[in-house]
Each structure stands twice: as C-alpha cells, then as structure tokens.
Write a protein that holds these residues in place. Structure first.
Motif, short mmCIF file in Angstrom:
data_model
loop_
_atom_site.label_atom_id
_atom_site.label_comp_id
_atom_site.label_asym_id
_atom_site.label_seq_id
_atom_site.Cartn_x
_atom_site.Cartn_y
_atom_site.Cartn_z
N VAL A 110 0.83 -1.20 0.00
CA VAL A 110 0.00 0.00 0.00
C VAL A 110 0.88 1.26 0.00
O VAL A 110 0.65 2.20 -0.77
CB VAL A 110 -0.94 -0.01 1.23
N GLN A 111 1.89 1.27 0.85
CA GLN A 111 2.77 2.43 0.93
C GLN A 111 3.54 2.65 -0.37
O GLN A 111 3.59 3.75 -0.90
CB GLN A 111 3.77 2.26 2.07
N PHE A 112 4.18 1.59 -0.86
CA PHE A 112 5.03 1.74 -2.03
C PHE A 112 4.23 2.13 -3.27
O PHE A 112 4.67 2.94 -4.08
CB PHE A 112 5.83 0.46 -2.28
N ALA A 113 3.03 1.58 -3.40
CA ALA A 113 2.20 1.92 -4.57
C ALA A 113 1.84 3.40 -4.56
O ALA A 113 1.66 4.01 -5.63
CB ALA A 113 0.95 1.06 -4.58
N PRO A 152 -1.10 7.88 -5.34
CA PRO A 152 -1.69 7.85 -3.99
C PRO A 152 -3.11 7.31 -4.00
O PRO A 152 -3.92 7.65 -4.87
CB PRO A 152 -1.65 9.33 -3.57
N GLY A 153 -3.40 6.45 -3.04
CA GLY A 153 -4.75 5.90 -2.89
C GLY A 153 -5.12 4.83 -3.88
O GLY A 153 -6.26 4.37 -3.89
N ILE A 154 -4.18 4.35 -4.67
CA ILE A 154 -4.52 3.43 -5.77
C ILE A 154 -5.01 2.09 -5.25
O ILE A 154 -5.89 1.47 -5.85
CB ILE A 154 -3.31 3.24 -6.73
N VAL A 155 -4.48 1.58 -4.15
CA VAL A 155 -4.91 0.27 -3.66
C VAL A 155 -6.36 0.33 -3.17
O VAL A 155 -7.15 -0.57 -3.46
CB VAL A 155 -3.96 -0.24 -2.55
N ALA A 156 -6.72 1.39 -2.46
CA ALA A 156 -8.11 1.54 -2.02
C ALA A 156 -9.04 1.66 -3.22
O ALA A 156 -10.15 1.10 -3.23
CB ALA A 156 -8.24 2.76 -1.11
N LYS A 157 -8.62 2.38 -4.24
CA LYS A 157 -9.44 2.51 -5.45
C LYS A 157 -9.61 1.15 -6.13
O LYS A 157 -10.69 0.83 -6.63
CB LYS A 157 -8.81 3.49 -6.42
N ALA A 158 -8.56 0.36 -6.16
CA ALA A 158 -8.65 -0.95 -6.80
C ALA A 158 -9.61 -1.86 -6.04
O ALA A 158 -10.40 -2.59 -6.65
CB ALA A 158 -7.26 -1.59 -6.89
#
Length: 452
Positions: A214-217, A222-228
C-alpha cells in the motif's frame, strides 16, 4: 491471522475479519439513536475485546472508568485475536456478544455495522458540534470510510509505516538516517560486521506485507490500492505493479534480514530491531510505547522511507522531519493510518445497558479516558499525548500525527482482498512470479467479494 496492533507498546495486526454474516449497508446504520435514560441502580456492563492491556494496567484502566462512572461495573472478556474474530461471528448476530465491543475499521466494522448503535447524535451532545475536530485527522474518516455511518468512535489511532531507527547503531558504523534508497542500501554492508542489517521485515506473518505494498504503490499513485478494492481501478495498475517489483528488488538487494518470508515472523523482526541487530523497523505512533525501555528515547529516531527509485515526483510532505537537518526530498513514501481500536455499542440493548454502554464509549474516547491509557496505547484525540516522552520525541510524535491527512488507508473492506494480495506478494517475493499476472488474480478476488 495474528493479533492486532492495539493496546500495547508494540502489537501485531492483521486488519481483516472473516465473513459469514449478512453485509450491512450505509442505510442499515442510519436509524436514529434511542434516547438515553440514566438507571436507578448499578449496571454491569460487559466489554468484548482482544485489545485490553495486560496486568497491572488492565485493573488500573478498569478502575479509572468505574471511578469516572460509578453507576457501572465493567466486566471485561478478553480473547486472543483469532478467537475474538470467531466469537464475533456468532455472538454479534445472535445477541450474545458483549454490550460494548472493540472493533477494527475496514472489514470488521463493515461486517457488524448493522448490529451496532448509531452514535452521531450521542457524540455531538457529549462532545459538542465541533467534536470531529477533537480527534486526530483521519481517525473518524477511517471509521466512516466503509460507508456504514458512524457506528463506533476511534479509541486508538496510529500513523504507521514510519521507520524507527537506532541512531546509536547507525552512528557506530558511520551511518545516518537515509535520504535515498541508495543510502539506505549502503547501510547493510556497514552493519554486517556487527551481524546487523539495515531493516527488519517479519514477512512470514503476511500482514506487514500488505502495509508495504500500500505504501510503495502510493509513490506512483496515492490511494490506488483503495481505489482498486472499490473497483475504481485495477490491482494490475502500473503503480501497484511497480510497487511489487520494488518489493522484489529489496529482497535481491539484501536490504532486510535473511529470508524474511521463511524464518521471520512479526515479533522476531521487532526483536532484531530492539536488540540492535537491525538499524530500522516499520513502526509509527503505535510503537511509541517501546521507547520507555532503557535509553531508547535518546538512542532512537524516526524517518520516512526515502523516495523510491523511478517513482513519480509527489511533493506531499507538509513538514520537515525534525530529526533531519534538511529533507532532500518532499516526496518520501507516504505512511499509512489506522484506527487500531474503535469502540462500539450493540443496538437493541435494554435502557439501563444502553446508558451504561454509551458512558463507556464516551469515556473511552474522552480526554479523561484517553489520558488514563495514554502510556498503554496511541491516543486518538488531539489533546492527549503519551506520557513520558522527551522534548525530541514529543516533536517526532507531533510530526508523525501531522502526516495523517496525507497517509494511505491501511484497511480493506473485504478480507478476501487482503488474502488475495498476501498470496500475490508471497508468489512474487518468494517464487519470483510475475507481478502483473498475480495482481490480476487479486482483481478477480476483489470483484467476487464486492458482488457476493
């Protein structure tokens, strides 16, 4: 799953909960709260938790509450974390769980929201209309992020993913807090004669691995994992793929302790750092309690992961690290944030229990209640700090909390998403699988979770 980061100087956390009961919706928690009526006699209130402190702090915290609210006798039922998630699955739906509950944000609150009392009106009456400003930025937002309404209040909140450093160990080999990945990597050969490494990673436990991804992405988007997870982007997005490739690279570069996926569980990784065999470890405000032992307040410092190689410029940093004379980059890796423990009350309680339950929720999240536990856990309020910090660490603590509005969301709304990501990370980091291929499988798991 392991125990969660909560209620101790250093704990572990798999912030997921298993499914099994009907999924709540935002509407399920929008019912109005019933009026509170003070009971005529004494009320026994039961708390279910995995996060109550150990002796002697447990009795001290209980006594502080019962002194503040003498009408209530608190009965605490504490579970090991894996047993707690199992107990909740049956106890909450059938009404046999505690009157008040400690919960994690993300999937756990989402799963049980329909069984919890709405707290907005109680909170505004108790703390005033400006009550949100009394909590650290991001703490209330984390509870509401799952779109189930305000069904709990933040009792413990952390900004994590901040690297704690052993400055004394670094100085002994002519090192310093790194301001680039190359500098970070250069620490390992310097530390090798001391049988130490630049950073510790307890990858065997799985849960720290999603934190890093989550941090590295966020360095690329920013926020890409939550969006996915929400279906608004793909887990095979280039930002997440690049983050996974960087995780692979750090292993090849030997930044960490040897074989972190095979031999090092969460406690072992932190013991390496605590015992001077690693120069840094991923902690944050939830790890402040570890500072009180020996000379750590003097010997330890903190820093953010330096800008990752080939990452996009992202000058987000609001304030320079007080540990460093100057920051060479305004684009370090963003930290994450989480409500370690949210306090909730079950809906449908009888009037006496209902009044007592709200008194516990209110007290736990009030200045008085948070001060009672401030040396045990990381407070969620802006007006409470851990006791006993020196001037330097007071500044570092405030600095870390100032990052919360820019931090990544740590939690997942569906445990299936977290499990799929952990599987993908292991495949890529242990078996050198192709990141894009593995992350497409996460897309499929997340879609199943959203639609079932």
């Amino acid at each position: 799953m392991g125990a969660a980061i909560a209620g101790a100087a250093v704990g572990s956390g798999v912030l997921s909960a298993c499914g099994g009961s009907p999924r709540p919706t935002a509407a399920s928690s929008s019912k109005s709260a019933p009026a509170l009526v003070k009971p005529n006699g004494k009320v026994t209130l039961t708390l279910w938790t995995w996060a109550w402190p150990e002796a002697p702090a447990d009795a001290e915290l209980q006594k502080a509450f019962e002194t503040a609210v003498p009408e209530v006798t608190l009965s605490v039922k504490k579970f090991p974390y894996p047993d707690y998630t199992t107990a909740l699955r049956t106890g909450v739906p059938n009404g046999t769980a505690g009157d008040v509950l400690h919960l994690q944000t993300g999937s756990m609150i989402k799963q049980y929201a329909q069984y919890l009392a709405p707290l907005e009106s109680y909170t505004a009456e108790a703390f005033g209309e400006d009550w949100r400003s009394q909590f650290l930025s991001g703490s209330v937002e984390e509870i509401e992020a799952s779109k189930v309404g305000l069904v709990a209040l933040p009792q413990q909140f952390s900004v994590g993913g901040v690297m704690f450093a052993n400055n004394k160990l670094l100085s002994s080999v002519g090192g310093a807090l790194p301001t680039s990945y190359d500098q970070y990597l250069a620490l390992s050969p310097k530390l090798a004669p001391k049988n130490a490494v630049a950073a510790s990673w307890g990858a065997k436990d799985d849960w720290p691995n999603t934190d890093y991804l989550v941090q590295f992405a966020s360095q690329w988007s920013p926020g890409i994992v939550a969006k996915a997870e929400a279906g608004e982007a793909s887990f095979a997005d280039d930002a997440i793929v690049q983050a996974m490739k960087f995780m692979q690279r750090t292993l090849k570069d030997k930044l960490w302790n040897a074989a972190p996926f095979a031999t090092t569980a969460f406690p072992d990784a932190y013991n390496l750092f605590f015992n001077g065999k690693a120069a840094s470890a991923s902690l944050g405000t939830w790890g402040v309690g570890a500072l009180y032992e020996g000379s750590r307040l003097d010997d330890w410092g903190a820093f953010l992961w330096p800008t990752l190689p080939d990452a996009n410029p992202d000058p987000w940093l609001p304030a320079a690290n007080p540990e460093m004379a100057s920051d060479t980059s305004k684009s370090p890796v963003r930290p994450w944030r989480t409500v370690n423990v949210a306090t909730a009350m079950r809906s449908g309680l009888d009037p006496d229990k209902q009044w007592a339950a709200w008194q516990f929720v209110r007290w736990s999240c009030s200045k008085e209640g948070q001060q009672a536990g401030a040396k045990i856990y990381s407070p969620s309020r802006v007006d409470v700090k851990p006791e006993g910090l020196n001037e330097r660490w007071n500044a570092l603590y405030d600095w870390q909390n100032s990052l919360s509005k820019f931090a990544e969301r740590r939690e997942f709304d569906y445990p299936e998403t977290r499990t799929a990501i952990q599987t993908a990370i292991s495949a890529c980091c242990v078996n050198n699988a192709d990141p894009a291929t593995e992350l497409k499988r996460v897309d499929a798991a997340a879609e199943r979770a959203r639609t079932r």
